[in-house]
Design an enzyme around this catalytic site. Structure first.
Site, PDB file in Angstrom:
ATOM      1  CD  GLU A 110      40.791  36.732   3.442  1.00 36.12           C
ATOM      2  OE1 GLU A 110      41.576  37.503   4.236  1.00 36.12           O
ATOM      3  OE2 GLU A 110      39.767  36.652   3.401  1.00 36.12           O
TER       4      GLU A 110
ATOM      5  NE  ARG B  45      43.579  41.501  13.271  1.00 37.49           N
ATOM      6  CZ  ARG B  45      44.159  40.563  12.442  1.00 37.49           C
ATOM      7  NH1 ARG B  45      45.381  40.378  12.834  1.00 37.49           N
ATOM      8  NH2 ARG B  45      43.828  40.112  11.452  1.00 37.49           N
TER       9      ARG B  45
END
Length: 190
Positions: free
Chosen positions: A114, A77
């Site tokens: 994460e 993105r």
């Protein structure tokens, strides 16, 4: 517009930040347990698909750095952000790719995120980066590994990251602390 025509006064920048922040807050879709259990994913696709929202984000991120030579967007993105901001600033744009997407030779950096680990790459030749001032853009700053790895790639190539910008920062994950001495701007901090 000149190459650096988007750098604005503090009041004007605040207005642009407010418009961009409003669009992000209104249009972001949240998905729990994606892409893995325990992760809450921020889908910015509706924000980017909204013409006024995307324009507000590009305007806001374009004003976070002074003199830059190139805008770098992190896979994937960040490519959208980088292209929009580079067009507005009148600079070139460079895609920071996931491993295996560029032909050799490349400069590569592994990092953790994460929900796993990954690697990023930029061309080792064909694009002169030594001495260039880079504006680094990504969509989300979470644990900070992706943005920090991208900045290290440019340092390894002899470039200077002068600023970084993200649309959404998950501040409770501490990603800002992993960044270098360049300023990091986020449109929305949670």
């Amino acid at each position: 517009m000149s190459k650096h025509g988007m750098v604005e006064t503090e009041n004007s920048a605040g207005e642009r930040l407010s418009r961009a922040s409003d669009a992000v807050r209104r249009l972001t879709r949240w998905h729990d347990d994606f892409p893995s259990p325990g992760v809450r994913f921020a889908d910015l696709t509706p924000v980017f698909a909204d013409a006024s929202g995307f324009h507000a984000i590009v305007d806001c991120l374009g004003g976070v750095a002074g003199e830059v030579d190139i805008v770098a967007g992190v896979d994937a993105r960040g490519f959208l952000l980088g292209a929009g901001v580079a067009t507005a600033l009148g600079t070139g744009v460079l895609a920071v790719r996931k491993a295996g997407k560029l032909p050799p030779p490349v400069i590569s950096r592994e990092y953790t995120l994460e929900y796993g680990s990954a690697a990023l790459e930029i061309p080792a030749d064909g694009v002169e980066l030594a001495g260039r001032r880079v504006l680094l853009l990504d969509d989300v700053l979470a644990t900070g590994g992706t943005l920090a790895a991208a900045a290290e790639l440019f340092r390894d190539a002899g470039a200077e990251v002068v600023a970084a910008g993200v649309v959404l920062e998950l501040s409770f994950l501490g990603g800002r602390e992993r960044q270098g001495d360049y300023p990091v701007t986020s449109i929305v901090r949670l």
